[in-house]
Enzyme design. Structure first.
Site, PDB file in Angstrom:
ATOM      1  N   GLU A  34       1.701 -11.965   6.039  1.00 40.80           N
ATOM      2  CA  GLU A  34       0.292 -11.287   6.660  1.00 40.80           C
ATOM      3  C   GLU A  34       0.759 -11.121   8.291  1.00 40.80           C
ATOM      4  OE1 GLU A  34      -2.013  -9.337   5.674  1.00 40.80           O
ATOM      5  OE2 GLU A  34      -2.532 -10.283   3.767  1.00 40.80           O
ATOM      6  N   HIS A  65       0.951  -1.427  -0.046  1.00 44.08           N
ATOM      7  CA  HIS A  65       0.008   0.134   0.002  1.00 44.08           C
ATOM      8  C   HIS A  65       1.030   1.324   0.077  1.00 44.08           C
ATOM      9  CE1 HIS A  65      -3.418  -2.743   0.545  1.00 44.08           C
ATOM     10  NE2 HIS A  65      -2.574  -3.374   1.585  1.00 44.08           N
ATOM     11  N   HIS A  89       2.654  -7.277   4.745  1.00 37.00           N
ATOM     12  CA  HIS A  89       1.075  -6.954   4.724  1.00 37.00           C
ATOM     13  C   HIS A  89       0.574  -7.039   6.147  1.00 37.00           C
ATOM     14  CE1 HIS A  89       0.267  -6.173   0.359  1.00 37.00           C
ATOM     15  NE2 HIS A  89       1.092  -6.600   0.276  1.00 37.00           N
TER      16      HIS A  89
END
Length: 637
Positions: free
Chosen positions: A599, A463, A531
């Site tokens: 993650e 992001h 992430h």
């Protein structure tokens, strides 16, 4: 025989008495229509209109019920609304009870009783404002006639109804937006809505309601909404100027249609409509515009729209970062911002404001923000710190602008220390041969890199920029993963001397294609994307690592993912182990090297959120990921 004669006489008497009754019911009156009156075939609004009698027509009529009269026209019997026929004289044959009967209106909710006594049974209760036929019974009670029967009610709660004969019509005007109702109740249907200040003809129906007359129709409205007398608005027209590009609206709302747009400084004639809006007059047409958009001072000089030679402009400079406005008010939108020491051409507009002329455009700014004369040299900005060129076995291009499409002005060797002044669009701003220049942020590091020629590790903080990723309140995924990625980079450099590069080292937005392309251009040997997870349920929690089965390097990617997951879970024993999983995410499917996607927990989980917020936990996460990467590098490089 005599008995038979007596019976016959009684029968004849009854018949003769019975024949008299219709004459009482059919009593005829002289009347006059108070409006243009529809004459119908039946006593109903759905009855056929036979003809319409003009207002003031003399008619013969008889009572049919409370709402309708029989009207005799051309020897035929028709029907008309009782309220629009005014009685002129006594009926040709009448009953004393009829002559004593009046029409009234209840002033409160009124109990109707079988006898004139407070203890008598209540037949019904009439609502306030109900029209009734009544006669005086005594000083306290009145007879009330309902459905052909006689009952009783307290006389003090019945007021005589005003008839057309006693109505005094007055002229006035609506003192607000006026609703006209079908009945004397604000819950009844609204027939019309008159704008404020509309002139109306009305008469008072009772203490609360008035009748409003429009043509031959009548309506009802609260008396308080009408001001008697004539409205004489005091319109004062003023000359002025548009102090911005002036929109003229068809209504007093900026969401209504724009009828015209006048250029700034157009002379206008206007009058104040209210505290916020003005009426603008152009020929015979009128429009509306916010009052604040018009300067009414006649002494103001309309500034020129273009800069001409010898036009009295002062040459000076901005003595601070200067906001340029479209009008003389700092709450108006900022049109342009001039950096401090920018040269400007300007002249005084009034005691506080000046006009700034740039090409053919004119702006406004505070006079105190400008200084006449030549601008001093801007002081040299101090560097923010030192970075090192990180291109083992290669050199780094130095560019003229913060873009890969800009020209190359030089090259820097691996390990070269350079001072940087800012980060712009993924580039570090530096000085090269005394001039501003830029180098890609992906090829610099905060510590001096080793000369190791081993594997190049590419870390991809997910992001960034306009894409915050998953969030919980003020905590963003993009912030967490950049922090952890930079900790992984520092750990691998300091402990193992590995070459580590980031797809982004600042808060910038990169597309998925740009991330894959960056890994290739950075000459990476392995790729790890960082992430933070999120779910609709707060129950979802834990760590997991993905690799793609569709990748050309899926076998090694599986080893990389397993090493990272194993070491990450070992460092974060308090978090759930969701294991190694497969998924065809773009950045790990289409990369040109072994790739994994980590993650670091669920931002939507209260348990994981505690770790994601903690600096100590982020450091342990970074060390777990770094040790997994190191184990992979030691196996294959």
């Amino acid at each position: 025989m005599k008995m038979k004669l007596v019976k016959i006489a009684l029968i004849l008497t009854v018949l003769l008495f019975g024949m008299q009754l219709p004459s009482v019911e059919a009593a005829t009156y002289d009347g006059e229509t108070t409006v243009n009156l529809n004459i119908r075939s039946t006593p109903s609004l759905s009855g056929t209109v036979v003809k319409t009698l003009p207002k003031g027509t003399k008619v013969k009529y008889g009572t049919y019920n409370q709402s309708w009269h029989k009207v005799y026209v051309n020897s035929r019997t028709y029907y008309a609304s009782a309220q629009y026929i005014r009685k002129l004289s006594s009926p040709s044959s009448s009953l004393t009870t009829q002559s004593a009967t009046s029409t009234g209106v209840t002033t409160e909710n009124l109990n109707i009783r079988v006898t004139s006594h407070r203890a008598a049974s209540i037949v019904t209760t009439l609502k306030k404002g109900t029209e009734v036929k009544y006669a005086v019974h005594n000083s306290s009670w009145a007879k009330v006639y309902l459905n052909g029967k006689t009952y009783y009610a307290a006389k003090m709660y019945i007021a005589p109804k005003l008839t057309d004969a006693t109505v005094s019509r007055t002229e006035g005007y609506a003192n607000r937006e006026m609703k006209l109702f079908a009945m004397r109740s604000q819950s009844s249907a609204v027939q019309k809505v008159l704008p404020k200040h509309t002139v109306v003809t009305s008469s008072k129906y009772n203490s609360s309601w008035s009748t409003v007359y429009i043509g031959s129709a009548t309506y009802y409205t609260p008396t308080a909404w009408i001001t008697p007398g004539s409205l004489k608005p005091q319109i004062v027209k003023e000359n002025g100027y548009a102090n911005r590009e002036l929109k003229l609206f068809v209504m007093r709302s900026q969401s209504s249609s724009v009828a015209k747009v006048l250029p700034i400084n157009t002379a206008v004639v206007s009058s104040k409509y209210n505290s916020s809006w003005s009426t603008v007059y152009i020929g015979n047409a009128t429009y509306y515009t916010p009052t604040a958009w018009i300067s009414t001072s006649k002494t103001e000089i309309q500034p020129p729209t273009t800069t001409e030679p010898n036009d009295g402009l002062t040459q000076g400079y901005a003595n601070r970062n200067v906001n340029l406005f479209g009008r003389t008010h700092q709450s108006s939108p900022v049109q342009l911002v001039l950096p401090k020491y920018t040269a400007v051409s300007y002249k005084s507009y009034n005691a506080s404001w000046s006009t700034v002329h740039i090409g053919s455009k004119v702006y406004y700014t505070a006079s105190s923000w400008l200084t006449a004369g030549k601008a001093p040299a801007a002081p040299e900005a101090a560097p923010k710190g030192t970075v090192y060129i990180n291109t083992p076995g290669d050199v780094l291009n130095v560019r003229s602008q913060a873009s890969l499409n800009s020209s190359v002005v030089g090259k820097l060797d691996h390990g070269t220390a350079v001072a940087y002044y800012a980060t712009v669009n993924g580039f570090h701003k530096i000085k090269y041969n005394g001039k501003d220049a830029y180098v890609s942020s992906g090829f610099v590091s905060s510590s001096k890199p080793s000369e190791s020629s081993g594997a190049v590790i590419v870390l991809d903080p997910g992001h960034g920029g306009k894409d915050p990723g998953a969030l919980n309140g003020s905590l963003y995924e993009k912030t967490i993963v950049l922090d952890v990625s930079q900790r992984v980079e520092a750990y691998l450099r300091s402990k193992y001397g590995y070459t580590v590069r980031l797809t982004r080292s600042t808060d910038v937005y990169l597309t998925l294609d740009q991330r894959v392309a960056a890994a290739k251009s950075l000459r990476g040997d392995l790729f790890v994307s960082m992430h933070v997870n999120a779910a609709g349920s707060s129950a979802a929690k834990g760590l997991e690592t993905f690799y793609s089965t569709r990748s050309a390097h899926s076998a090694r990617s599986s080893v990389l993912a397993s090493n990272i997951q194993s070491n990450l879970v070992g460092k974060m024993s308090g978090m759930s182990n969701r294991g190694v999983k497969t998924a065809n995410y773009y950045v790990i499917t289409y990369n040109t090297m072994p790739s994994a996607l980590v993650e670091l927990g669920f931002i939507s989980s209260p348990t994981d959120l505690t770790y994601l917020r903690s600096d100590a936990s982020r450091q342990r996460m970074a060390e777990g990921v770094a040790e997994g990467i190191a184990k992979y590098v030691q196996t294959y490089h």
